[in-house]
Write a protein that holds these residues in place. Structure first.
Motif, PDB file in Angstrom:
ATOM      1  N   GLN A  13      32.978  34.922  35.308  1.00 24.71           N
ATOM      2  CA  GLN A  13      34.012  34.049  35.864  1.00 24.71           C
ATOM      3  C   GLN A  13      34.144  34.284  37.369  1.00 24.71           C
ATOM      4  OE1 GLN A  13      37.761  34.167  33.812  1.00 24.71           O
ATOM      5  NE2 GLN A  13      36.829  34.106  31.776  1.00 24.71           N
ATOM      6  N   PRO A  14      34.476  33.224  38.108  1.00 26.92           N
ATOM      7  CA  PRO A  14      34.619  33.374  39.560  1.00 26.92           C
ATOM      8  C   PRO A  14      35.876  34.166  39.921  1.00 26.92           C
ATOM      9  CG  PRO A  14      35.287  31.182  38.890  1.00 26.92           C
ATOM     10  CD  PRO A  14      34.716  31.834  37.664  1.00 26.92           C
ATOM     11  N   TYR A  15      35.919  34.597  41.159  1.00 27.80           N
ATOM     12  CA  TYR A  15      37.078  35.317  41.688  1.00 27.80           C
ATOM     13  C   TYR A  15      38.335  34.490  41.500  1.00 27.80           C
ATOM     14  CZ  TYR A  15      40.222  37.126  45.341  1.00 27.80           C
ATOM     15  OH  TYR A  15      41.295  37.618  46.034  1.00 27.80           O
ATOM     16  N   ASN A  16      39.350  35.110  40.937  1.00 26.47           N
ATOM     17  CA  ASN A  16      40.618  34.432  40.698  1.00 26.47           C
ATOM     18  C   ASN A  16      41.747  35.316  41.201  1.00 26.47           C
ATOM     19  OD1 ASN A  16      42.862  33.063  39.844  1.00 26.47           O
ATOM     20  ND2 ASN A  16      42.359  33.121  37.660  1.00 26.47           N
ATOM     21  N   ARG A  17      42.277  34.973  42.345  1.00 24.69           N
ATOM     22  CA  ARG A  17      43.306  35.798  42.955  1.00 24.69           C
ATOM     23  C   ARG A  17      44.569  35.864  42.102  1.00 24.69           C
ATOM     24  NH1 ARG A  17      45.853  35.054  49.050  1.00 24.69           N
ATOM     25  NH2 ARG A  17      47.099  36.984  49.036  1.00 24.69           N
ATOM     26  N   ALA A  18      44.811  34.843  41.290  1.00 21.16           N
ATOM     27  CA  ALA A  18      46.023  34.801  40.476  1.00 21.16           C
ATOM     28  C   ALA A  18      45.964  35.784  39.309  1.00 21.16           C
ATOM     29  CB  ALA A  18      46.255  33.384  39.960  1.00 21.16           C
ATOM     30  N   ASN A  19      44.755  36.158  38.901  1.00 18.15           N
ATOM     31  CA  ASN A  19      44.584  37.086  37.775  1.00 18.15           C
ATOM     32  C   ASN A  19      44.511  38.506  38.329  1.00 18.15           C
ATOM     33  OD1 ASN A  19      44.053  38.335  35.352  1.00 18.15           O
ATOM     34  ND2 ASN A  19      41.899  37.688  35.282  1.00 18.15           N
ATOM     35  N   ARG A  20      45.661  39.145  38.456  1.00 15.02           N
ATOM     36  CA  ARG A  20      45.707  40.470  39.085  1.00 15.02           C
ATOM     37  C   ARG A  20      46.343  41.500  38.157  1.00 15.02           C
ATOM     38  NH1 ARG A  20      48.413  39.775  44.887  1.00 15.02           N
ATOM     39  NH2 ARG A  20      49.968  38.642  43.669  1.00 15.02           N
ATOM     40  N   THR A  21      46.052  42.746  38.460  1.00 10.01           N
ATOM     41  CA  THR A  21      46.641  43.853  37.708  1.00 10.01           C
ATOM     42  C   THR A  21      46.971  44.991  38.666  1.00 10.01           C
ATOM     43  OG1 THR A  21      46.360  45.287  35.775  1.00 10.01           O
ATOM     44  CG2 THR A  21      44.452  45.032  37.221  1.00 10.01           C
ATOM     45  N   ARG A  22      47.902  45.844  38.246  1.00  7.95           N
ATOM     46  CA  ARG A  22      48.268  46.984  39.080  1.00  7.95           C
ATOM     47  C   ARG A  22      47.353  48.170  38.800  1.00  7.95           C
ATOM     48  NH1 ARG A  22      52.616  46.482  42.184  1.00  7.95           N
ATOM     49  NH2 ARG A  22      54.084  44.814  41.717  1.00  7.95           N
ATOM     50  N   VAL A  23      46.884  48.802  39.861  1.00 12.26           N
ATOM     51  CA  VAL A  23      45.994  49.963  39.730  1.00 12.26           C
ATOM     52  C   VAL A  23      46.471  51.065  40.669  1.00 12.26           C
ATOM     53  CG1 VAL A  23      44.015  48.517  39.143  1.00 12.26           C
ATOM     54  CG2 VAL A  23      44.395  49.176  41.525  1.00 12.26           C
ATOM     55  N   TRP A  24      46.022  52.288  40.378  1.00 14.80           N
ATOM     56  CA  TRP A  24      46.236  53.390  41.309  1.00 14.80           C
ATOM     57  C   TRP A  24      45.123  53.323  42.345  1.00 14.80           C
ATOM     58  CZ3 TRP A  24      50.592  55.965  41.365  1.00 14.80           C
ATOM     59  CH2 TRP A  24      51.334  56.107  40.199  1.00 14.80           C
ATOM     60  N   LYS A  25      45.488  53.131  43.587  1.00 12.01           N
ATOM     61  CA  LYS A  25      44.509  53.026  44.664  1.00 12.01           C
ATOM     62  C   LYS A  25      44.767  54.127  45.680  1.00 12.01           C
ATOM     63  CE  LYS A  25      42.587  49.848  48.102  1.00 12.01           C
ATOM     64  NZ  LYS A  25      42.765  48.547  48.806  1.00 12.01           N
ATOM     65  N   LEU A  26      43.885  55.119  45.680  1.00  9.69           N
ATOM     66  CA  LEU A  26      44.008  56.257  46.590  1.00  9.69           C
ATOM     67  C   LEU A  26      43.161  55.985  47.829  1.00  9.69           C
ATOM     68  CD1 LEU A  26      45.177  59.157  46.868  1.00  9.69           C
ATOM     69  CD2 LEU A  26      43.011  59.976  45.924  1.00  9.69           C
ATOM     70  N   GLU A  27      43.775  56.094  48.988  1.00 10.92           N
ATOM     71  CA  GLU A  27      43.061  55.837  50.239  1.00 10.92           C
ATOM     72  C   GLU A  27      43.133  57.051  51.154  1.00 10.92           C
ATOM     73  OE1 GLU A  27      43.150  51.328  51.533  1.00 10.92           O
ATOM     74  OE2 GLU A  27      45.196  52.053  51.251  1.00 10.92           O
TER      75      GLU A  27
END
Length: 239
Positions: free
Chosen positions: A115-129
């Motif tokens: 499936q193509p990129y869909n900005r509306a289909n999002r989820t929360r993740v732990w993002k360590l920077e």
């Protein structure tokens, strides 16, 4: 150091600790690496009358909540840094950045096969920077160049984020020789190399070491117990 130290070309090595760890050391038995010994040996093998003045190590403190071994990982990293400073008090410089993350999670788009990129289909993740490390490294290199503290610089990284620093030094200080050591595994017949040298870094380098083989890392390990002022520092058990 070379016997003719006065005429030797002063050289400083700038290590992207995050890139070194994840590009070469993670999952290996070589994490207890004596960086000063490693680069002393490499410069001696180059035989270009280079004197290793300093190893500048840029990294960020580990966070127990995100580390594979929790608090033990934090203690292992601390022991390693203390061991290097105790063994090479005048030639090892540690510069810390920081880690940052959103405690409520970061919303990112989901990947769905086919499936193509869909900005509306999002989820929360732990993002360590990792924060400040790239800037610290770039400023460290450029300030040393401005002070004329060295005549040769060696970057240990394969991260293209360092390109602007190399480009600026090449343009403003063309007499400074730039070396690049790429912290990846060498390619062997039954295990093709999975990472290649960053072209954006390589174009500014006067010379390149394209990988770090196991035997080099093995020969440059710290002793299991490193003497220190207060109490000796032991190699972490899980390392």
């Amino acid at each position: 150091m070379p016997a003719n130290e006065k005429s030797a070309r002063k050289t400083t090595v700038y290590v992207d600790g995050y890139n070194l760890y994840y590009g070469r050391l993670r999952g290996t038995p070589y994490k207890w690496l004596d960086l000063v010994q490693l680069f002393d040996t490499m410069l001696a093998q180059r035989d270009q009358n280079e004197s290793l003045e300093m190893v500048r190590f840029f990294t960020a403190p580990a966070l127990a909540n995100f580390a594979s071994h929790g608090r033990a990982s934090v203690e292992a990293q601390s022991a390693y840094h203390r061991a290097l400073k105790a063994r090479h008090p005048d030639r090892f410089d540690l510069i810390y950045g920081a880690h940052a993350y959103d405690k409520s999670g970061t919303l990112l788009p989901c990947f769905v096969t086919g499936q193509p990129y869909n900005r509306a289909n999002r989820t929360r993740v732990w993002k360590l920077e990792e924060k400040k490390t790239d800037v610290n490294l770039a400023l460290g290199m450029y300030r040393d160049a401005c002070r004329r503290a060295v005549s040769r610089m060696i970057l240990v990284s394969n991260d293209s984020d360092a390109e602007p620093a190399l480009a600026a030094i090449r343009e403003d200080f063309p007499d400074i020789m730039l070396g690049l050591i790429v912290p990846i595994r060498p390619s062997i017949s039954d295990r093709p190399i999975h990472r290649r040298t960053s072209g954006s870094l390589a174009k500014f380098a006067d010379w390149i070491v394209p990988s770090l083989p196991d035997h080099q890392l093995l020969q440059a390990q710290l002793p299991p117990i490193v003497p220190a002022r207060k109490k000796p520092i032991h190699k972490p058990v899980h390392w």
